[in-house]
Design an enzyme around this catalytic site. Sequence first.
Site, PDB file in Angstrom:
ATOM      1  CG  ASN A  70      -2.151  -1.501   1.337  1.00  0.00           C
ATOM      2  OD1 ASN A  70      -2.059  -1.281   0.511  1.00  0.00           O
ATOM      3  ND2 ASN A  70      -1.902  -1.401   1.932  1.00  0.00           N
ATOM      4  NE  ARG A  71       2.975   3.361  -5.158  1.00  0.00           N
ATOM      5  CZ  ARG A  71       2.761   1.738  -5.687  1.00  0.00           C
ATOM      6  NH1 ARG A  71       2.890   0.712  -5.208  1.00  0.00           N
ATOM      7  NH2 ARG A  71       2.641   1.475  -6.921  1.00  0.00           N
ATOM      8  CB  SER A  72       2.676   2.248   4.428  1.00  0.00           C
ATOM      9  OG  SER A  72       2.711   0.593   3.967  1.00  0.00           O
TER      10      SER A  72
END
Length: 207
Positions: free
Chosen positions: A185-187
């Site tokens: 999640n692009r985290s």
Amino acid sequence: MPQYTSNPPLLEADVAQDPIIQFRRWLDDAVNIGMIEPIAMTLATVDADGRPSARVVLLKGLDADGFAFYTNYQSRKAQALAAHPYAAATFWWDRLERSVRIEGAVEKLTAAESEAYFRSRPQGSQVGAITSRQSQVIASRAELDARLADNLARYATEPVPFDPSQWGGYRLRPEVIEFWQGRDNRSHDRLVYRQIDSGWQLQRLEP
Ligand SMILES: Cc1cc2nc3c(=O)[nH]c(=O)nc-3n(C[C@H](O)[C@H](O)[C@H](O)COP(=O)(O)O)c2cc1C
């Protein structure tokens, strides 16, 4: 775009206090996973007019003082480093979903250090290094091939001359080193070390 899901969290508690030690761990991981060129780094410099340029070089030395690479001392990058002795470098280890960014001052290695590395290379590589006027315009491939053939014949039986004004190493002394690891999640995880008087300050950046 891939979803980076395979990595465990990169936590402050798990990384080394010294970023060079942390870098070595990640480089070892990249070597052990069988990447073709894990020591390849993109090196960015700024020329006398303030214009950036970037190219790939190989990391050929790593110690507490920094990151060493070797090149032609008349090349475009060498001219930029003479004007602004600072550089940034990045590694991208795709199979590990990891990247490292390094920024700092650059200095030349000593002539003795450069010659020791030069002599450690195969004869053909030594000849190639002295034959190329790196970054100069050349009229044709044939011209380079002819010059290389001449030098290979000439130095087949005698030592290749080493000129420390023409070729040698540089050391990038890190002031900032960031470790980036892909997460879902692009985290993504980003841990950055900044040099301070007493050692290194560690901070987490938003992805
Ligand atoms: C995988 C790879 C490794 C390279 N390693 C080096 C190196 O260690 N030293 C070097 O001078 N050029 C190396 N090169 C060539 C540079 O990318 C570049 O073409 C050359 O240094 C001239 O750059 P400049 O004109 O900006 O000085 C490498 C290129 C690649 C693709």
